[in-house]
Design a protein around this motif. Structure first.
Motif, PDB file in Angstrom:
ATOM      1  N   ILE A  82     -13.598 -63.956 -43.360  1.00 46.44           N
ATOM      2  CA  ILE A  82     -14.450 -64.453 -42.265  1.00 46.44           C
ATOM      3  C   ILE A  82     -15.539 -63.420 -42.034  1.00 46.44           C
ATOM      4  CG2 ILE A  82     -12.844 -63.578 -40.501  1.00 46.44           C
ATOM      5  CD1 ILE A  82     -13.941 -66.003 -38.740  1.00 46.44           C
ATOM      6  N   GLY A  92     -18.655 -63.926 -29.308  1.00 49.95           N
ATOM      7  CA  GLY A  92     -17.528 -64.851 -29.224  1.00 49.95           C
ATOM      8  C   GLY A  92     -17.393 -65.786 -30.410  1.00 49.95           C
ATOM      9  N   GLY A  94     -16.716 -65.071 -33.585  1.00 46.31           N
ATOM     10  CA  GLY A  94     -15.606 -64.741 -34.483  1.00 46.31           C
ATOM     11  C   GLY A  94     -14.299 -65.328 -33.971  1.00 46.31           C
ATOM     12  N   ARG A  95     -14.028 -65.113 -32.687  1.00 44.40           N
ATOM     13  CA  ARG A  95     -12.799 -65.656 -32.089  1.00 44.40           C
ATOM     14  C   ARG A  95     -12.787 -67.190 -32.164  1.00 44.40           C
ATOM     15  NH1 ARG A  95      -9.046 -63.695 -28.604  1.00 44.40           N
ATOM     16  NH2 ARG A  95     -10.112 -61.716 -28.286  1.00 44.40           N
ATOM     17  N   ASN A 123     -10.754 -51.497 -40.178  1.00 49.27           N
ATOM     18  CA  ASN A 123     -11.498 -52.558 -39.481  1.00 49.27           C
ATOM     19  C   ASN A 123     -10.954 -52.729 -38.066  1.00 49.27           C
ATOM     20  OD1 ASN A 123     -12.898 -54.818 -38.673  1.00 49.27           O
ATOM     21  ND2 ASN A 123     -12.597 -55.919 -40.605  1.00 49.27           N
TER      22      ASN A 123
HETATM   23  C1  LIG Z   1     -14.558 -59.473 -37.263  1.00 53.57           C
HETATM   24  C2  LIG Z   1     -15.642 -60.474 -36.869  1.00 53.57           C
HETATM   25  C3  LIG Z   1     -15.487 -61.744 -37.671  1.00 53.57           C
HETATM   26  C4  LIG Z   1     -15.502 -60.785 -35.372  1.00 53.57           C
HETATM   27  O1  LIG Z   1     -16.518 -61.699 -35.013  1.00 53.57           O
HETATM   28  P1  LIG Z   1     -17.424 -61.500 -33.706  1.00 53.57           P
HETATM   29  O2  LIG Z   1     -18.169 -62.753 -33.481  1.00 53.57           O
HETATM   30  O3  LIG Z   1     -18.209 -60.262 -33.837  1.00 53.57           O
HETATM   31  O4  LIG Z   1     -16.289 -61.275 -32.605  1.00 53.57           O
HETATM   32  P2  LIG Z   1     -16.216 -61.929 -31.152  1.00 53.57           P
HETATM   33  O5  LIG Z   1     -17.546 -61.820 -30.478  1.00 53.57           O
HETATM   34  O6  LIG Z   1     -15.561 -63.247 -31.203  1.00 53.57           O
HETATM   35  O7  LIG Z   1     -15.262 -60.876 -30.463  1.00 53.57           O
HETATM   36  C5  LIG Z   1     -13.899 -60.739 -30.842  1.00 53.57           C
HETATM   37  C6  LIG Z   1     -13.346 -59.494 -30.208  1.00 53.57           C
HETATM   38  O8  LIG Z   1     -13.867 -58.343 -30.866  1.00 53.57           O
HETATM   39  C7  LIG Z   1     -14.499 -57.479 -29.934  1.00 53.57           C
HETATM   40  N1  LIG Z   1     -15.730 -56.974 -30.528  1.00 53.57           N
HETATM   41  C8  LIG Z   1     -16.702 -57.700 -31.123  1.00 53.57           C
HETATM   42  N2  LIG Z   1     -17.677 -56.887 -31.569  1.00 53.57           N
HETATM   43  C9  LIG Z   1     -17.299 -55.643 -31.222  1.00 53.57           C
HETATM   44  C10 LIG Z   1     -17.874 -54.352 -31.419  1.00 53.57           C
HETATM   45  N3  LIG Z   1     -19.055 -54.176 -32.043  1.00 53.57           N
HETATM   46  N4  LIG Z   1     -17.211 -53.280 -30.953  1.00 53.57           N
HETATM   47  C11 LIG Z   1     -16.036 -53.411 -30.328  1.00 53.57           C
HETATM   48  N5  LIG Z   1     -15.426 -54.616 -30.120  1.00 53.57           N
HETATM   49  C12 LIG Z   1     -16.058 -55.687 -30.559  1.00 53.57           C
HETATM   50  C13 LIG Z   1     -14.839 -58.302 -28.759  1.00 53.57           C
HETATM   51  O9  LIG Z   1     -14.824 -57.504 -27.605  1.00 53.57           O
HETATM   52  C14 LIG Z   1     -13.776 -59.362 -28.752  1.00 53.57           C
HETATM   53  O10 LIG Z   1     -12.651 -58.943 -28.031  1.00 53.57           O
HETATM   54  P3  LIG Z   1     -12.369 -59.605 -26.589  1.00 53.57           P
HETATM   55  O11 LIG Z   1     -12.409 -61.094 -26.794  1.00 53.57           O
HETATM   56  O12 LIG Z   1     -11.039 -59.067 -26.259  1.00 53.57           O
HETATM   57  O13 LIG Z   1     -13.484 -59.113 -25.737  1.00 53.57           O
HETATM   58  C15 LIG Z   1     -17.072 -59.879 -37.070  1.00 53.57           C
HETATM   59  O14 LIG Z   1     -17.158 -58.667 -36.382  1.00 53.57           O
HETATM   60  C16 LIG Z   1     -17.434 -59.671 -38.522  1.00 53.57           C
HETATM   61  O15 LIG Z   1     -17.937 -60.569 -39.183  1.00 53.57           O
HETATM   62  N6  LIG Z   1     -17.215 -58.446 -39.026  1.00 53.57           N
HETATM   63  C17 LIG Z   1     -17.562 -58.104 -40.407  1.00 53.57           C
HETATM   64  C18 LIG Z   1     -16.677 -58.807 -41.413  1.00 53.57           C
HETATM   65  C19 LIG Z   1     -15.219 -58.589 -41.131  1.00 53.57           C
HETATM   66  O16 LIG Z   1     -14.784 -57.497 -40.789  1.00 53.57           O
HETATM   67  N7  LIG Z   1     -14.454 -59.666 -41.288  1.00 53.57           N
HETATM   68  C20 LIG Z   1     -13.028 -59.641 -41.105  1.00 53.57           C
HETATM   69  C21 LIG Z   1     -12.373 -59.337 -42.381  1.00 53.57           C
HETATM   70  S1  LIG Z   1     -10.616 -59.243 -42.192  1.00 53.57           S
END
Ligand SMILES: CC(C)(COP(=O)(O)OP(=O)(O)OC[C@H]1O[C@@H](n2cnc3c(N)ncnc32)[C@H](O)[C@@H]1OP(=O)(O)O)[C@@H](O)C(=O)NCCC(=O)NCCS
Length: 160
Positions: A82, A92, A94-95, A123
């Motif tokens: 993802i 939000g 990702g969630r 991660n």
């Molecule tokens: C992991 C990932 C999919 C999460 O998606 P996102 O849209 O950024 O996350 P969300 O906005 O839905 O937030 C999910 C949680 O992460 C936390 N979060 C998001 N970005 C953050 C950041 N930069 N620093 C700290 N926490 C963070 C949020 O606070 C949230 O927690 P909460 O609901 O308890 O507040 C995204 O960061 C991503 O694409 N990362 C790179 C690829 C990756 O690591 N994929 C997963 C492989 S296993």
């Protein structure tokens, strides 16, 4: 936040393949091109179904997610990749996309009784996000030392 998932196909590949990680995140996830390539060669074997999908907020693609499963099984279902585009992380998506991917697996393969995933040990966002969605560490490591999680039982039924 209502997101939709649609398979990456000839109608949307250009926008889907433009999805990018933030600098430093590249080691955490496959690029969308790589995920589609691995699906097309059936990386994990002919009995696995790979489903690379674009994540839509309205008409805009904000990321991609790939599921992987043996549809003959009850327990061999994975969220393989993802990625939310760098521009749209922390809102939000990702969630919400994870929840959509879980619901996609449950509706497409009703016998699915367990979903697994893993993440790179460094991660930190993934390590907090997955347990907060009901995934529990299995104690096993997969791939190159990635902690494995499973979603099953009542925690999975909550999404059905
Ligand atoms: C992991 C990932 C999919 C999460 O998606 P996102 O849209 O950024 O996350 P969300 O906005 O839905 O937030 C999910 C949680 O992460 C936390 N979060 C998001 N970005 C953050 C950041 N930069 N620093 C700290 N926490 C963070 C949020 O606070 C949230 O927690 P909460 O609901 O308890 O507040 C995204 O960061 C991503 O694409 N990362 C790179 C690829 C990756 O690591 N994929 C997963 C492989 S296993």
């Amino acid at each position: 936040l209502k997101l939709r998932l649609r398979k990456i196909d000839r109608s949307n590949w250009q926008e889907a393949f433009a999805i990018r990680a933030k600098p430093g995140q590249e080691r955490f996830v496959a690029t969308p091109v790589m995920s589609v390539a691995l699906a097309s060669i059936r990386q994990h074997g002919d009995h696995y179904v790979h489903t690379p999908m674009a994540i839509y907020d309205g008409a805009r693609i904000v990321g991609y997610v790939t599921t992987l499963c043996d549809p003959e099984s009850a327990d061999d279902y994975w969220i393989d990749d993802i990625l939310i585009d760098a521009r749209y992380q922390g809102k939000g998506y990702g969630r919400a996309a994870m929840a959509e991917a879980i619901r996609f697996a449950l509706t497409t393969w009703p016998r699915c009784a367990q979903i697994r995933l893993s993440h790179h040990p460094e991660n930190r966002i993934a390590a907090r996000l997955y347990p907060s969605m009901g995934f529990r560490p299995t104690g096993r490591l997969v791939g190159s030392g990635q902690p494995e999680y499973q979603l099953s039982g009542a925690a999975l039924e909550d999404y059905r």
